[in-house]
Design a protein around this motif. Sequence first.
Motif, PDB file in Angstrom:
ATOM      1  N   GLY A  75      28.988  66.378 -95.079  1.00 54.20           N
ATOM      2  CA  GLY A  75      29.046  68.047 -94.635  1.00 54.20           C
ATOM      3  C   GLY A  75      28.002  67.924 -95.915  1.00 54.20           C
ATOM      4  N   PHE A  76      28.375  68.856 -97.758  1.00 53.70           N
ATOM      5  CA  PHE A  76      27.999  69.395 -98.809  1.00 53.70           C
ATOM      6  C   PHE A  76      29.368  69.621 -99.995  1.00 53.70           C
ATOM      7  N   SER A  77      29.308  69.436-101.164  1.00 50.31           N
ATOM      8  CA  SER A  77      30.299  69.320-102.134  1.00 50.31           C
ATOM      9  C   SER A  77      29.929  71.094-102.314  1.00 50.31           C
ATOM     10  N   TYR A  78      29.281  71.673-101.837  1.00 54.24           N
ATOM     11  CA  TYR A  78      29.662  73.141-102.497  1.00 54.24           C
ATOM     12  C   TYR A  78      30.636  74.256-101.694  1.00 54.24           C
ATOM     13  N   SER A  79      31.135  73.525-100.366  1.00 54.52           N
ATOM     14  CA  SER A  79      31.363  73.259 -99.715  1.00 54.52           C
ATOM     15  C   SER A  79      33.146  74.204-100.062  1.00 54.52           C
ATOM     16  N   ASN A  80      34.314  74.635 -99.838  1.00 54.36           N
ATOM     17  CA  ASN A  80      35.032  74.658 -99.914  1.00 54.36           C
ATOM     18  C   ASN A  80      35.315  74.002 -98.657  1.00 54.36           C
ATOM     19  N   TYR A  81      35.485  73.647 -97.787  1.00 55.95           N
ATOM     20  CA  TYR A  81      35.917  73.572 -96.409  1.00 55.95           C
ATOM     21  C   TYR A  81      35.973  71.865 -96.687  1.00 55.95           C
ATOM     22  N   TYR A  82      34.968  71.328 -96.851  1.00 51.26           N
ATOM     23  CA  TYR A  82      34.886  69.899 -96.856  1.00 51.26           C
ATOM     24  C   TYR A  82      35.354  69.939 -97.921  1.00 51.26           C
ATOM     25  N   LEU A 117      29.560  72.415 -83.504  1.00 50.53           N
ATOM     26  CA  LEU A 117      29.496  73.445 -83.733  1.00 50.53           C
ATOM     27  C   LEU A 117      29.116  73.610 -84.927  1.00 50.53           C
ATOM     28  N   GLY A 118      28.417  72.847 -85.250  1.00 50.91           N
ATOM     29  CA  GLY A 118      27.381  72.329 -86.704  1.00 50.91           C
ATOM     30  C   GLY A 118      28.061  72.509 -87.843  1.00 50.91           C
ATOM     31  N   LYS A 119      29.539  72.221 -87.993  1.00 49.46           N
ATOM     32  CA  LYS A 119      30.552  73.174 -89.005  1.00 49.46           C
ATOM     33  C   LYS A 119      30.589  72.247 -90.116  1.00 49.46           C
ATOM     34  N   VAL A 120      30.597  72.095 -91.056  1.00 48.88           N
ATOM     35  CA  VAL A 120      30.704  71.441 -92.398  1.00 48.88           C
ATOM     36  C   VAL A 120      32.290  71.402 -92.717  1.00 48.88           C
ATOM     37  N   PRO A 121      33.047  70.567 -92.911  1.00 51.70           N
ATOM     38  CA  PRO A 121      32.844  69.255 -92.135  1.00 51.70           C
ATOM     39  C   PRO A 121      32.792  68.635 -91.410  1.00 51.70           C
ATOM     40  N   ALA A 122      33.001  67.650 -90.995  1.00 48.71           N
ATOM     41  CA  ALA A 122      32.880  66.437 -89.672  1.00 48.71           C
ATOM     42  C   ALA A 122      33.507  65.333 -90.892  1.00 48.71           C
ATOM     43  N   SER A 155      35.704  67.550 -86.176  1.00 51.96           N
ATOM     44  CA  SER A 155      35.302  68.421 -87.119  1.00 51.96           C
ATOM     45  C   SER A 155      36.243  69.202 -87.281  1.00 51.96           C
ATOM     46  N   GLU A 156      36.819  70.574 -88.066  1.00 48.13           N
ATOM     47  CA  GLU A 156      37.862  71.356 -88.767  1.00 48.13           C
ATOM     48  C   GLU A 156      37.944  70.716 -89.298  1.00 48.13           C
ATOM     49  N   SER A 157      38.111  71.645 -90.701  1.00 45.28           N
ATOM     50  CA  SER A 157      38.969  70.906 -91.857  1.00 45.28           C
ATOM     51  C   SER A 157      40.602  70.721 -91.360  1.00 45.28           C
ATOM     52  N   THR A 158      41.447  71.351 -91.071  1.00 47.09           N
ATOM     53  CA  THR A 158      42.792  71.445 -90.145  1.00 47.09           C
ATOM     54  C   THR A 158      43.160  70.571 -89.962  1.00 47.09           C
ATOM     55  N   SER A 178      46.473  81.183 -94.911  1.00 49.64           N
ATOM     56  CA  SER A 178      45.754  81.487 -95.630  1.00 49.64           C
ATOM     57  C   SER A 178      43.575  80.885 -94.751  1.00 49.64           C
ATOM     58  N   GLU A 179      44.036  80.381 -93.659  1.00 52.40           N
ATOM     59  CA  GLU A 179      43.041  80.529 -93.035  1.00 52.40           C
ATOM     60  C   GLU A 179      42.576  81.635 -92.285  1.00 52.40           C
ATOM     61  N   LEU A 180      43.002  82.550 -91.933  1.00 52.27           N
ATOM     62  CA  LEU A 180      43.209  83.304 -90.348  1.00 52.27           C
ATOM     63  C   LEU A 180      42.901  84.464 -91.352  1.00 52.27           C
ATOM     64  N   ALA A 208      37.306  86.500 -96.199  1.00 52.90           N
ATOM     65  CA  ALA A 208      36.478  86.577 -97.643  1.00 52.90           C
ATOM     66  C   ALA A 208      35.212  86.414 -97.112  1.00 52.90           C
ATOM     67  N   ARG A 209      35.370  85.070 -96.340  1.00 50.75           N
ATOM     68  CA  ARG A 209      33.746  84.608 -96.126  1.00 50.75           C
ATOM     69  C   ARG A 209      32.891  85.382 -95.766  1.00 50.75           C
ATOM     70  N   ARG A 210      33.206  86.447 -94.951  1.00 51.51           N
ATOM     71  CA  ARG A 210      32.357  87.165 -94.090  1.00 51.51           C
ATOM     72  C   ARG A 210      31.433  88.211 -95.582  1.00 51.51           C
TER      73      ARG A 210
HETATM   74  N1  LIG Z   1      36.631  76.379 -89.097  1.00 57.56           N
HETATM   75  C1  LIG Z   1      36.084  75.339 -89.615  1.00 57.56           C
HETATM   76  C2  LIG Z   1      35.335  76.108 -89.918  1.00 57.56           C
HETATM   77  C3  LIG Z   1      33.502  74.989 -91.368  1.00 57.56           C
HETATM   78  C4  LIG Z   1      32.947  75.924 -91.967  1.00 57.56           C
HETATM   79  O1  LIG Z   1      32.936  77.607 -91.896  1.00 57.56           O
HETATM   80  N2  LIG Z   1      31.979  75.859 -93.444  1.00 57.56           N
HETATM   81  C5  LIG Z   1      30.567  76.080 -93.579  1.00 57.56           C
HETATM   82  C6  LIG Z   1      30.797  75.976 -94.373  1.00 57.56           C
HETATM   83  S1  LIG Z   1      31.760  76.136 -95.865  1.00 57.56           S
HETATM   84  C7  LIG Z   1      29.372  75.798 -92.006  1.00 57.56           C
HETATM   85  O2  LIG Z   1      29.573  74.952 -91.895  1.00 57.56           O
HETATM   86  N3  LIG Z   1      28.962  77.030 -92.004  1.00 57.56           N
HETATM   87  C8  LIG Z   1      27.516  76.593 -91.487  1.00 57.56           C
HETATM   88  C9  LIG Z   1      28.025  77.953 -90.186  1.00 57.56           C
HETATM   89  O3  LIG Z   1      29.105  78.713 -90.120  1.00 57.56           O
HETATM   90  O4  LIG Z   1      26.929  77.469 -89.083  1.00 57.56           O
HETATM   91  C10 LIG Z   1      36.734  74.146 -90.870  1.00 57.56           C
HETATM   92  O5  LIG Z   1      38.428  74.691 -91.277  1.00 57.56           O
HETATM   93  O6  LIG Z   1      36.078  73.612 -90.393  1.00 57.56           O
END
Ligand SMILES: N[C@@H](CCC(=O)N[C@@H](CS)C(=O)NCC(=O)O)C(=O)O
Length: 221
Positions: free
Chosen positions: A6-13, A45-50, A60-63, A97-99, A105-107
């Motif tokens: 992932g990357f360090s700017y990501s809060n989930y990472y 799903l291409g999400k960060v982190p993994a 994947s999925e932070s929780t 906090s997540e939902l 807020a992410r929107r």
């Molecule tokens: N539900 C995921 C959400 C992770 C997420 O949304 N990460 C963002 C970066 S902070 C991301 O990957 N965004 C790119 C995308 O949604 O395709 C988790 O808990 O890890």
Amino acid sequence: MITLYGFSYSNYYNIVKHVLLHKGLPFEEVEQFGADDAYLRISPLGKVPAMTTEHGECMSESTVCCDYLEDAYPFNSPLYPADDYDRAKVRQVIKVSELYLELAARRLIPFSISKAPVPPALAQEVTDVLTKGVAALNSLAEFDPYVMGNKLTLADIYLRYVLGVVALAGALLERDFVAEIEGVEAWQAMMADTEIARKVDADRDANGPAFFAYIKERYGI
Ligand SMILES: N[C@@H](CCC(=O)N[C@@H](CS)C(=O)NCC(=O)O)C(=O)O
């Protein structure tokens, strides 16, 4: 050896990274912006982190990653209480906090980056969810001194990195949702005042230019 993608700017990472550091587990970081075919094999799903573990499987999925680390390394500075009910209460705060904070807020993140005005209907939707999320947190959290009482739990780490996004949304909505959380100020100062938090925050700040360069290249903003 665990690898965190992932990357360090990501809060989930940073949630997962904070947990790895808290548990004192050796890990390597592999920077990943965006989802190419190779990354989709690691994070479906291409999400960060993994994360990959010694089992070689991707996760994947932070929780899910955090719960795996807790289950696999229960004696390394535990982040859940021993009691089943108390564990459920920690999970409840994380879920709220997540939902009802992070995802609402992410929107607004794209509007924060592009500086485009937030459409009023969206602003109202996000405000409504954040209002409920803050009220729920105020009824569940103790902040005495930690979110769920006298011990640091995963709820503290999770919420710390959620509130950055809530603050960002609040700035766009001209309402300080974070300040509406009772007891949050002293708790935030306490949470920021650790070696781990300082490292995660410094890495985040250092990663800002690379993140915004990626956004510019990918989305032209
Ligand atoms: N539900 C995921 C959400 C992770 C997420 O949304 N990460 C963002 C970066 S902070 C991301 O990957 N965004 C790119 C995308 O949604 O395709 C988790 O808990 O890890």
